[in-house]
Design an enzyme around this catalytic site. Sequence first.
Site, PDB file in Angstrom:
ATOM      1  N   GLU A  69      33.781  45.149  26.826  1.00  0.00           N
ATOM      2  CA  GLU A  69      34.853  44.154  26.909  1.00  0.00           C
ATOM      3  C   GLU A  69      34.375  42.895  27.632  1.00  0.00           C
ATOM      4  O   GLU A  69      33.815  42.983  28.733  1.00  0.00           O
ATOM      5  CB  GLU A  69      36.045  44.754  27.667  1.00  0.00           C
ATOM      6  N   GLU A 111      38.620  51.673  25.139  1.00  0.00           N
ATOM      7  CA  GLU A 111      37.412  52.387  25.594  1.00  0.00           C
ATOM      8  C   GLU A 111      37.073  53.594  24.740  1.00  0.00           C
ATOM      9  O   GLU A 111      35.902  53.837  24.432  1.00  0.00           O
ATOM     10  CB  GLU A 111      37.555  52.806  27.065  1.00  0.00           C
ATOM     11  N   HIS A 145      40.732  51.237  40.621  1.00  0.00           N
ATOM     12  CA  HIS A 145      39.561  50.373  40.424  1.00  0.00           C
ATOM     13  C   HIS A 145      38.513  50.591  41.521  1.00  0.00           C
ATOM     14  O   HIS A 145      37.679  49.723  41.738  1.00  0.00           O
ATOM     15  CB  HIS A 145      39.965  48.890  40.454  1.00  0.00           C
TER      16      HIS A 145
END
Lengths: 319, 324
Positions: free
Chosen positions: B29, B60, B129
């Site tokens: 990406e 993904e 994250h």
Amino acid sequence: MPLTQDDLLRMYRMMLLIRRFEERATQYFMNGQIRGSFHPCIGQEATAVGGCFALRQDDYMTCTYRGHGQSLAKGLDAKEAMAELLGRRTGCSKGKGGSMHFTDPRIGLLGENAIVGAGAAIINGAALTARLDGTDQVGLTFFGDGATNQGVFFEALNLAAIWQLPVIFFCENNLYSEMTPIRDMVRTDSLADRAGAFGMATAVVDGYDPLAVYDTTLAAVERARAGGGPTFIEAMTYRLVGHMVGDSEPYRTKEEVAEWRARDPIVMFPRRLVAEFGVSEQQIGAIDAAVAAEIEEIARFAEQSPWPEPHEAAEDMWA
Amino acid sequence: MREITYAQAVREALTEGMTHDPNIILIGEDIGLYGGVFKVTEGLLAKFGPERVRETPISEAGFVGAAVGMAMTGKRPVVELMFMDFLWVASDQVFNQAAKMRYMSGGRVKVPMVIRSQQGGGRGNGAQHSQSFETIFTHIPGMKVVLPATPYDAKGLLKTALREDNPVIFIEHKLLYNTRGHVPEEDYAIPFGVADIKREGSDVTLVSLSRTVLFALEAAEEASRDGVSVEVIDLRTTVPLDLEAILKSVRKTGRLVIAHEAHRRLGIGAEIAALVQEQAFDYLDAPIARVGAMDVPIPASKTLEDVVLPGKSHILDAIRAIVS
């Protein structure tokens, strides 16, 4: 190029081989000689053969755990396939894969897959390899109606569409998403409509007519080879046995099964060959006899093959 | 001696690899014009074109799956996952497909693909994250697992990854990208399965990986002022694991600390502790100590994240506890 009589006879022979192969494997399963899960494709031979006869040996293919017939039609050695089911070292995966993982890159078979929808993502990569290398190979992935509800399936359709990959998404709609009617799991009437929304060609075909399947698949293959992008094919078909051996089948009636059995392609196709294509009863009889003999040979090979040695469990991990 | 950043070192390895091997295809990406969210692939689109630097939808499972298919048919895809945390939406393609294809086919196929991403916390990115996943990749058989701590190692290990015929999980760390270090301009590669002694010592063996190696070195320096000599071993890869290097050091020091940013519970430290007690029990003079993240999701606020993630002080505490 129109199919010759020889092609038609080869198609019938392959359909019959698949049927007899699955019947023999079912016996082995009932005897406890095949372990794990076994999902026979009995009743779905016409899609396997019609679809695969439109491919070349160097085209790529993925399929699902109901993929024995498709694997054989793509060119997998039937002895290696049966030996794999029996867990022998002579099997196509040396006994490590089993019923749901037939793989043979020499014939472009990039694997049956035990995860519903996964093969659709993988075939895109194979098709991309072909495009990057400038060949005209295509990729075809077989999957069932149930796979069309998987997230990865939608991702795969989208990627193939935006990259205009030479891929055929071949949906065998056998009306049942494992043990549940697909009509209860999808709001739209047509699975092909959903694929069309991604911006690709679609087709719906009678999956019990091997010649219609062949023609439809060939048109998609030719479009893909010419750079025209992916196609979604929805083939209406039916499995004449349970989802897996031992399926109690509460989700459908005996009458419904009987209706489809009356159209059994293994019975209807040879009749049509005689009625419409100048094939004689003797030619059909000779094929029936040849397949019966071949199945015995396949079974003998598989049963007499050695088991893997314990040390082989640690092998084939790393390239 | 030339010094470049960790991000530049990764880019240099990709550039050299792609120049020599036309089968290497980047996929991910925002990796083209934008150059990736951490700018690691900046300039590669201009250099190699859109067929080899392929931008994908946010998808993904779809593009990792495509990479598996490419790898099975002769390409060497290098997938960039924007954050390692996104691996989970593609986890079937990684754990059920890429990792198992070769074995399931009885060795008939190979899957030469690299999945590179960055992991770890320390930036306040929050729980989805900031995670560290090497333990999980190490647990599931079928992938080589690489975690460079320095620019030199990043380049040398990635060069090896680009020649590897098996799936490689190449784990960068988001807070290492701007670190600088010596990276030779000439071609070199670092083999997998060879740990690096980042500092020699005689009293305590301190095994670490990825960014935690930097904290380990700081802790070792501080311990030396107390008269404790700490040997810092950077694993560099967890599959294969250089157990010999650990055992050799432990036989010398008699004491072992394992420090990593992944959660302490069942982290790679647990595995190493088990292996060492199996194979060097008689050499141990103290219990083996493990340092890892607290077993909670990684919080966003700095005061909380600082408590949850291990740093120099946690490692020093562990050293002092087994030395005293």
